[in-house]
Design a protein around this motif. Sequence first.
Motif, PDB file in Angstrom:
ATOM      1  N   PHE A  11       0.064   6.818  -3.556  1.00  0.00           N
ATOM      2  CA  PHE A  11      -0.904   5.748  -3.274  1.00  0.00           C
ATOM      3  C   PHE A  11      -2.292   6.293  -2.921  1.00  0.00           C
ATOM      4  O   PHE A  11      -3.216   5.512  -2.698  1.00  0.00           O
ATOM      5  CB  PHE A  11      -0.366   4.876  -2.127  1.00  0.00           C
ATOM      6  CG  PHE A  11       1.053   4.436  -2.377  1.00  0.00           C
ATOM      7  CD1 PHE A  11       1.339   3.517  -3.377  1.00  0.00           C
ATOM      8  CD2 PHE A  11       2.112   4.965  -1.640  1.00  0.00           C
ATOM      9  CE1 PHE A  11       2.659   3.129  -3.633  1.00  0.00           C
ATOM     10  CE2 PHE A  11       3.420   4.584  -1.892  1.00  0.00           C
ATOM     11  CZ  PHE A  11       3.690   3.663  -2.889  1.00  0.00           C
ATOM     12  N   SER A  24      -4.390   4.208   0.507  1.00  0.00           N
ATOM     13  CA  SER A  24      -4.927   3.206  -0.434  1.00  0.00           C
ATOM     14  C   SER A  24      -6.195   2.530   0.075  1.00  0.00           C
ATOM     15  O   SER A  24      -6.483   2.536   1.271  1.00  0.00           O
ATOM     16  CB  SER A  24      -3.893   2.119  -0.678  1.00  0.00           C
ATOM     17  OG  SER A  24      -2.801   2.634  -1.361  1.00  0.00           O
ATOM     18  N   CYS A  68      -4.777  -1.154  -3.453  1.00  0.00           N
ATOM     19  CA  CYS A  68      -3.629  -2.024  -3.204  1.00  0.00           C
ATOM     20  C   CYS A  68      -4.183  -3.445  -3.064  1.00  0.00           C
ATOM     21  O   CYS A  68      -5.087  -3.688  -2.259  1.00  0.00           O
ATOM     22  CB  CYS A  68      -2.891  -1.608  -1.932  1.00  0.00           C
ATOM     23  SG  CYS A  68      -1.483  -2.684  -1.613  1.00  0.00           S
ATOM     24  N   PRO A  78       0.568  -2.407  -5.015  1.00  0.00           N
ATOM     25  CA  PRO A  78      -0.164  -1.141  -5.112  1.00  0.00           C
ATOM     26  C   PRO A  78      -0.412  -0.818  -6.585  1.00  0.00           C
ATOM     27  O   PRO A  78       0.526  -0.845  -7.387  1.00  0.00           O
ATOM     28  CB  PRO A  78       0.806  -0.131  -4.481  1.00  0.00           C
ATOM     29  CG  PRO A  78       2.165  -0.732  -4.656  1.00  0.00           C
ATOM     30  CD  PRO A  78       1.990  -2.228  -4.694  1.00  0.00           C
ATOM     31  N   TRP A 128      -1.472   0.128   4.559  1.00  0.00           N
ATOM     32  CA  TRP A 128      -1.747   0.677   3.227  1.00  0.00           C
ATOM     33  C   TRP A 128      -2.860   1.723   3.267  1.00  0.00           C
ATOM     34  O   TRP A 128      -2.824   2.714   2.532  1.00  0.00           O
ATOM     35  CB  TRP A 128      -2.097  -0.452   2.236  1.00  0.00           C
ATOM     36  CG  TRP A 128      -0.860  -1.115   1.698  1.00  0.00           C
ATOM     37  CD1 TRP A 128      -0.396  -2.370   1.975  1.00  0.00           C
ATOM     38  CD2 TRP A 128       0.107  -0.537   0.801  1.00  0.00           C
ATOM     39  NE1 TRP A 128       0.778  -2.607   1.322  1.00  0.00           N
ATOM     40  CE2 TRP A 128       1.111  -1.508   0.586  1.00  0.00           C
ATOM     41  CE3 TRP A 128       0.215   0.690   0.161  1.00  0.00           C
ATOM     42  CZ2 TRP A 128       2.207  -1.279  -0.243  1.00  0.00           C
ATOM     43  CZ3 TRP A 128       1.312   0.918  -0.670  1.00  0.00           C
ATOM     44  CH2 TRP A 128       2.278  -0.062  -0.866  1.00  0.00           C
TER      45      TRP A 128
END
Length: 316
Positions: free
Chosen positions: A142, A172, A147, A125, A167
């Motif tokens: 994030f 992300s 990522c 990340p 993610w």
Amino acid sequence: MSDIHFNRIALIGIGLIGSSLARVIAEKKLANDVVIATRSSETLERAHALKLGDSYTTSNAEAVRDADLVIVSVPVGMSERVAREISGHLKPGAIVTDVGSTKRSVVQQMQPHMPDNVHFIPGHPIAGTEHSGPDSGFAELFEGRWCILTPVDGTDEAAIETLSAFWRSCGSMIDLMDPEHHDLVLAIVSHLPQIIAYNIVGTADDLELVTESEVIKYSASGFRDFTRLAASDPTMWRDVCLHNKDAILEMLSRFSEDLSSLQRAIRWGDGDKLYDLFSRTRHIRRSIVEAGQEVDAPNFGRHGIAPEVSGEPDAS
Ligand code: NAP
């Protein structure tokens, strides 16, 4: 509830990144059960006090038992040791990933220990701060950040998609890259700036003509922006330097050549050359703001922000 959901997630390492993951997993309800593992009982007790998971252990092997997703968030120099400890205890079909700032070395360290019946997908990340430890994490770390996943050839597409969905649920955006390319890109956007920051702060510390109190008193003139990076965790950055040696040395030699050219322009009073470079670099800053990776506010938007979130995410 998010689209993606795991029965059990094991988090190995519960510092800035691990504890931010714990917080976002809880907030977005991404798992029924979160197991926390870390090396020291002190850090484990702190994670417990912060209620970052459902169960806690100092045994990495015990942590991964029955886990559908294992996320390793330790300094990159520890990757081989962790991989060796968990390899005989992984659930068939589990996804094993990491968050390390270098990728080729992590693949070399972990891949040989991964059994054929698990999906090993390294990741990174591009989000962080100069703080470390379980208290420093926050669920929004994030949000809006990239990522990078660096799957090895032949990795199951469905597993890559599952990890990408995880993610995305953390906020992300995903890019796929090969590990070597990742290491080259990160050497210039993250590792070199960090080394420059450590170097300039070290130089100021060594100067005898300027007293330390003057350095601190007048730091708002630029120096303090370097000190934020130079306050980062020494173990993490020692490991990054040792594990991305080739790409960092390549970028450092390019940097040194360009610095010599700048030095020459200053020595010979070549104002046009200086003006040209300083104009070109302003565009890069504007592009970063336009890409949503920085805010265009005075003091980098950090004024008055609480210390735990004041470090705008780095490309660590
Ligand atoms: P951190 O805050 O210093 O936390 C590191 C954690 O790893 C601690 O919980 C530590 O445990 C644990 N650990 C160390 N060795 C271990 C082992 N053998 N087994 C189990 N746990 C172990 O570090 P971080 O900033 O979260 O960084 C973690 C990883 O993320 C690094 O690889 C780094 O390159 C990467 N990363 C960092 C950033 C950033 O800005 N910080 C951004 C992106 C990626 P103890 O405290 O118990 O020793």
